[in-house]
Design a protein around this motif. Structure first.
Motif, PDB file in Angstrom:
ATOM      1  N   GLU A 357       4.769  -4.015  -0.530  1.00  0.00           N
ATOM      2  CA  GLU A 357       4.531  -4.504   0.829  1.00  0.00           C
ATOM      3  C   GLU A 357       3.769  -5.812   0.696  1.00  0.00           C
ATOM      4  O   GLU A 357       2.649  -5.842   0.195  1.00  0.00           O
ATOM      5  CB  GLU A 357       3.710  -3.496   1.637  1.00  0.00           C
ATOM      6  CG  GLU A 357       4.368  -2.137   1.814  1.00  0.00           C
ATOM      7  CD  GLU A 357       3.464  -1.165   2.544  1.00  0.00           C
ATOM      8  OE1 GLU A 357       2.682  -1.625   3.408  1.00  0.00           O
ATOM      9  OE2 GLU A 357       3.509   0.034   2.233  1.00  0.00           O
ATOM     10  N   SER A 358       4.396  -6.893   1.142  1.00  0.00           N
ATOM     11  CA  SER A 358       3.753  -8.194   0.999  1.00  0.00           C
ATOM     12  C   SER A 358       4.434  -9.214   1.891  1.00  0.00           C
ATOM     13  O   SER A 358       5.633  -9.119   2.167  1.00  0.00           O
ATOM     14  CB  SER A 358       3.820  -8.665  -0.460  1.00  0.00           C
ATOM     15  OG  SER A 358       3.184  -9.909  -0.621  1.00  0.00           O
ATOM     16  N   SER A 359       3.663 -10.153   2.319  1.00  0.00           N
ATOM     17  CA  SER A 359       4.167 -11.306   3.058  1.00  0.00           C
ATOM     18  C   SER A 359       3.192 -12.453   2.842  1.00  0.00           C
ATOM     19  O   SER A 359       2.007 -12.219   2.537  1.00  0.00           O
ATOM     20  CB  SER A 359       4.327 -10.990   4.555  1.00  0.00           C
ATOM     21  OG  SER A 359       3.095 -10.563   5.102  1.00  0.00           O
ATOM     22  N   PRO A 360       3.633 -13.679   2.950  1.00  0.00           N
ATOM     23  CA  PRO A 360       2.771 -14.826   2.664  1.00  0.00           C
ATOM     24  C   PRO A 360       1.487 -14.811   3.506  1.00  0.00           C
ATOM     25  O   PRO A 360       1.522 -14.597   4.721  1.00  0.00           O
ATOM     26  CB  PRO A 360       3.655 -16.027   3.017  1.00  0.00           C
ATOM     27  CG  PRO A 360       5.054 -15.534   2.838  1.00  0.00           C
ATOM     28  CD  PRO A 360       5.020 -14.097   3.255  1.00  0.00           C
ATOM     29  N   GLY A 361       0.357 -15.003   2.821  1.00  0.00           N
ATOM     30  CA  GLY A 361      -0.924 -15.123   3.494  1.00  0.00           C
ATOM     31  C   GLY A 361      -1.683 -13.833   3.701  1.00  0.00           C
ATOM     32  O   GLY A 361      -2.843 -13.865   4.138  1.00  0.00           O
ATOM     33  N   VAL A 362      -1.090 -12.668   3.394  1.00  0.00           N
ATOM     34  CA  VAL A 362      -1.781 -11.401   3.653  1.00  0.00           C
ATOM     35  C   VAL A 362      -1.935 -10.550   2.394  1.00  0.00           C
ATOM     36  O   VAL A 362      -2.347  -9.400   2.469  1.00  0.00           O
ATOM     37  CB  VAL A 362      -1.044 -10.584   4.730  1.00  0.00           C
ATOM     38  CG1 VAL A 362      -1.031 -11.318   6.049  1.00  0.00           C
ATOM     39  CG2 VAL A 362       0.378 -10.251   4.286  1.00  0.00           C
ATOM     40  N   GLY A 363      -1.601 -11.081   1.233  1.00  0.00           N
ATOM     41  CA  GLY A 363      -1.756 -10.327   0.001  1.00  0.00           C
ATOM     42  C   GLY A 363      -0.575  -9.418  -0.285  1.00  0.00           C
ATOM     43  O   GLY A 363       0.436  -9.430   0.418  1.00  0.00           O
ATOM     44  N   SER A 364      -0.733  -8.594  -1.322  1.00  0.00           N
ATOM     45  CA  SER A 364       0.351  -7.717  -1.774  1.00  0.00           C
ATOM     46  C   SER A 364      -0.178  -6.314  -2.005  1.00  0.00           C
ATOM     47  O   SER A 364      -1.352  -6.116  -2.346  1.00  0.00           O
ATOM     48  CB  SER A 364       0.975  -8.247  -3.071  1.00  0.00           C
ATOM     49  OG  SER A 364       1.477  -9.560  -2.900  1.00  0.00           O
ATOM     50  N   LYS A 365       0.706  -5.345  -1.837  1.00  0.00           N
ATOM     51  CA  LYS A 365       0.359  -3.943  -2.040  1.00  0.00           C
ATOM     52  C   LYS A 365       1.507  -3.264  -2.799  1.00  0.00           C
ATOM     53  O   LYS A 365       2.622  -3.166  -2.297  1.00  0.00           O
ATOM     54  CB  LYS A 365       0.136  -3.258  -0.697  1.00  0.00           C
ATOM     55  CG  LYS A 365      -0.320  -1.803  -0.818  1.00  0.00           C
ATOM     56  CD  LYS A 365      -0.347  -1.122   0.540  1.00  0.00           C
ATOM     57  CE  LYS A 365      -1.362  -1.774   1.467  1.00  0.00           C
ATOM     58  NZ  LYS A 365      -1.457  -1.039   2.760  1.00  0.00           N
ATOM     59  N   PHE A 366       1.199  -2.809  -4.026  1.00  0.00           N
ATOM     60  CA  PHE A 366       2.178  -2.107  -4.854  1.00  0.00           C
ATOM     61  C   PHE A 366       1.837  -0.613  -4.847  1.00  0.00           C
ATOM     62  O   PHE A 366       0.682  -0.238  -5.081  1.00  0.00           O
ATOM     63  CB  PHE A 366       2.152  -2.628  -6.297  1.00  0.00           C
ATOM     64  CG  PHE A 366       2.667  -4.029  -6.445  1.00  0.00           C
ATOM     65  CD1 PHE A 366       3.986  -4.265  -6.785  1.00  0.00           C
ATOM     66  CD2 PHE A 366       1.826  -5.116  -6.255  1.00  0.00           C
ATOM     67  CE1 PHE A 366       4.468  -5.559  -6.933  1.00  0.00           C
ATOM     68  CE2 PHE A 366       2.290  -6.416  -6.393  1.00  0.00           C
ATOM     69  CZ  PHE A 366       3.616  -6.640  -6.733  1.00  0.00           C
ATOM     70  N   SER A 367       2.856   0.227  -4.611  1.00  0.00           N
ATOM     71  CA  SER A 367       2.627   1.673  -4.520  1.00  0.00           C
ATOM     72  C   SER A 367       3.612   2.415  -5.404  1.00  0.00           C
ATOM     73  O   SER A 367       4.792   2.044  -5.493  1.00  0.00           O
ATOM     74  CB  SER A 367       2.788   2.161  -3.080  1.00  0.00           C
ATOM     75  OG  SER A 367       1.974   1.415  -2.196  1.00  0.00           O
ATOM     76  N   ILE A 368       3.112   3.456  -6.069  1.00  0.00           N
ATOM     77  CA  ILE A 368       3.979   4.351  -6.836  1.00  0.00           C
ATOM     78  C   ILE A 368       3.521   5.789  -6.558  1.00  0.00           C
ATOM     79  O   ILE A 368       2.376   6.035  -6.200  1.00  0.00           O
ATOM     80  CB  ILE A 368       3.937   4.072  -8.340  1.00  0.00           C
ATOM     81  CG1 ILE A 368       2.520   4.304  -8.885  1.00  0.00           C
ATOM     82  CG2 ILE A 368       4.404   2.675  -8.659  1.00  0.00           C
ATOM     83  CD1 ILE A 368       2.432   4.182 -10.394  1.00  0.00           C
ATOM     84  N   SER A 369       4.434   6.722  -6.686  1.00  0.00           N
ATOM     85  CA  SER A 369       4.136   8.136  -6.485  1.00  0.00           C
ATOM     86  C   SER A 369       4.505   8.921  -7.726  1.00  0.00           C
ATOM     87  O   SER A 369       5.575   8.695  -8.314  1.00  0.00           O
ATOM     88  CB  SER A 369       4.893   8.695  -5.268  1.00  0.00           C
ATOM     89  OG  SER A 369       4.463   8.062  -4.080  1.00  0.00           O
ATOM     90  N   LEU A 370       3.634   9.844  -8.115  1.00  0.00           N
ATOM     91  CA  LEU A 370       3.866  10.694  -9.280  1.00  0.00           C
ATOM     92  C   LEU A 370       3.924  12.161  -8.840  1.00  0.00           C
ATOM     93  O   LEU A 370       3.246  12.554  -7.891  1.00  0.00           O
ATOM     94  CB  LEU A 370       2.756  10.515 -10.308  1.00  0.00           C
ATOM     95  CG  LEU A 370       2.599   9.121 -10.913  1.00  0.00           C
ATOM     96  CD1 LEU A 370       1.395   9.070 -11.832  1.00  0.00           C
ATOM     97  CD2 LEU A 370       3.858   8.709 -11.673  1.00  0.00           C
TER      98      LEU A 370
END
Length: 375
Positions: A357-370
């Motif tokens: 989840e990311s868009s210019p100017g608001v940072g990024s969020k990487f998610s994984i599920s185990l």
């Protein structure tokens, strides 16, 4: 299809083999010429003046009748023998058609007689053609990927090697006598050696993962403990970049653990890559968070930064090998361009996917599920 082939062979079988037809024609021609000679010879003798046989002689016509009957029988026997040979060849061909030798001939053999076989055959052949076209397109895509990969590897290796070479040549030419310049050049050369080593390590790692040589060793482990170890390893690097690291927990058990099922060593490698990216591509003085959620049968890991963000149309490409949103900045902070590709392969080997989840100017969020084992 078999019906059409059989009908064609039955109709045109006698013309199927040129050498056989030629031999039969020769035999028939010889029989015909011999019979014609035997038929006309008595007539010619009867026409010669002074011969004891005349055209009105019963013996003459009896002889001609005998020759005609013999010629007809000879031609019939020869033709019947050839027809039997052709029939045997046609039956052999039919036997071959009745014996499917591959999956695709089995598909043809399974056609219902009442169905439109021609339409079914066209459909099957069309699907084979589509499959072949898809295979060709995939082969071309893989060839292009290999060419791009080799070009990228050459470029990534050449850059630090040339840099090291330049610094060493400058030192050999006399700069080694200047302590300040010497120390600066050696320090920079060492940084390039470290970068080169990191690149080679990542290349070996991704090659072993993609070849299936490295298989995850699944065990139940504590994701909280693995996350704390990751933060401890990267805390000094975060301070150098002016980034604060935070660990946020939700859904831990009575002992403060969030258990998951997977390869702890590989998941720690994923965490190091994601948190390191959150540090390197963050804004100066920003924060990076490692959030853990234990819910039901899943343990979710989220790595979040406050950087410049990634445009939506680039979300799929950042997991490609050597792809960089900002190539100059990536090299400046020491990126090899393989980190997210390795992350993607490891996560997929655990039966999960990396969500962005990311868009210019608001940072990024990487998610994984185990996956979690039932209690």
């Amino acid at each position: 299809m078999r019906k059409y082939v059989r009908s064609t062979l039955n109709r045109f079988g006698p013309w199927a083999t040129g050498t056989t037809i030629s031999a039969r024609a020769v035999r028939h021609r010889r029989l015909f010429v011999a019979g014609l000679f035997l038929f006309l010879a008595p007539i010619g003798i009867a026409l010669v003046p002074g011969t004891p046989i005349g055209l009105d002689d019963p013996f003459l016509w009896g002889t001609l009748a005998f020759v005609a009957i013999g010629l007809s029988l000879a031609l019939s026997i020869s033709g019947s023998r050839k027809l039997r040979e052709i029939g045997s060849e046609i039956r052999s061909i039919n036997d071959v058609l009745d014996s499917p030798v591959s999956v695709r001939t089995k598909e043809l053999a399974s056609l219902e007689p009442s169905f439109d076989e021609h339409r079914r055959l066209r459909s099957i052949l069309g699907s084979w053609t589509d499959d072949a076209d898809a295979d060709v397109r995939e082969m071309r895509r893989l060839a292009e990927m290999r060419t791009t990969f080799l070009a990228n590897v050459s470029h990534e290796l050449r850059t630090p090697v040339f840099s090291i070479q330049g610094f060493l040549e400058t030192l050999i030419d006399g700069a080694i006598d200047d302590p300040e310049v010497r120390d600066e050049f050696l320090s920079t050369a060492l940084e390039n050696v470290v970068r080169l080593t990191s690149l080679l390590d990542d290349l070996i790692e991704i090659s072993r993962i993609e070849s299936g040589e490295l298989r995850p060793s699944f065990r139940e482990f504590d994701v909280v403990e693995a996350s704390r170890a990751t933060i401890a390893v990267l805390s000094e690097r975060a301070k150098r970049f002016g980034i604060s690291l935070g660990l946020v927990l939700s859904g831990e058990d009575a002992e403060g653990k969030i258990l998951a099922y997977g390869d702890r060593k590989k998941i720690e490698q994923v965490l190091v890559n994601l948190v390191e990216n959150a540090i390197k591509y963050n804004r100066r003085g920003g924060s990076a968070f490692l959030r853990l959620y234990g819910t039901g049968n899943e343990a979710t890991i989220v790595v979040e930064d406050q950087g410049e963000g990634i445009a939506p149309d680039l979300h799929g490409r950042i997991f490609e090998r050597f792809y960089r949103v900002d190539a100059n900045r990536s090299r400046a902070v020491g990126g090899t361009g393989l980190g997210l590709a390795i992350v993607k392969h490891i996560v997929e080997s655990h039966g999960s996917t990396v969500r962005l989840e990311s868009s210019p100017g608001v940072g990024s969020k990487f998610s994984i599920s185990l996956r979690r084992l039932p209690e």
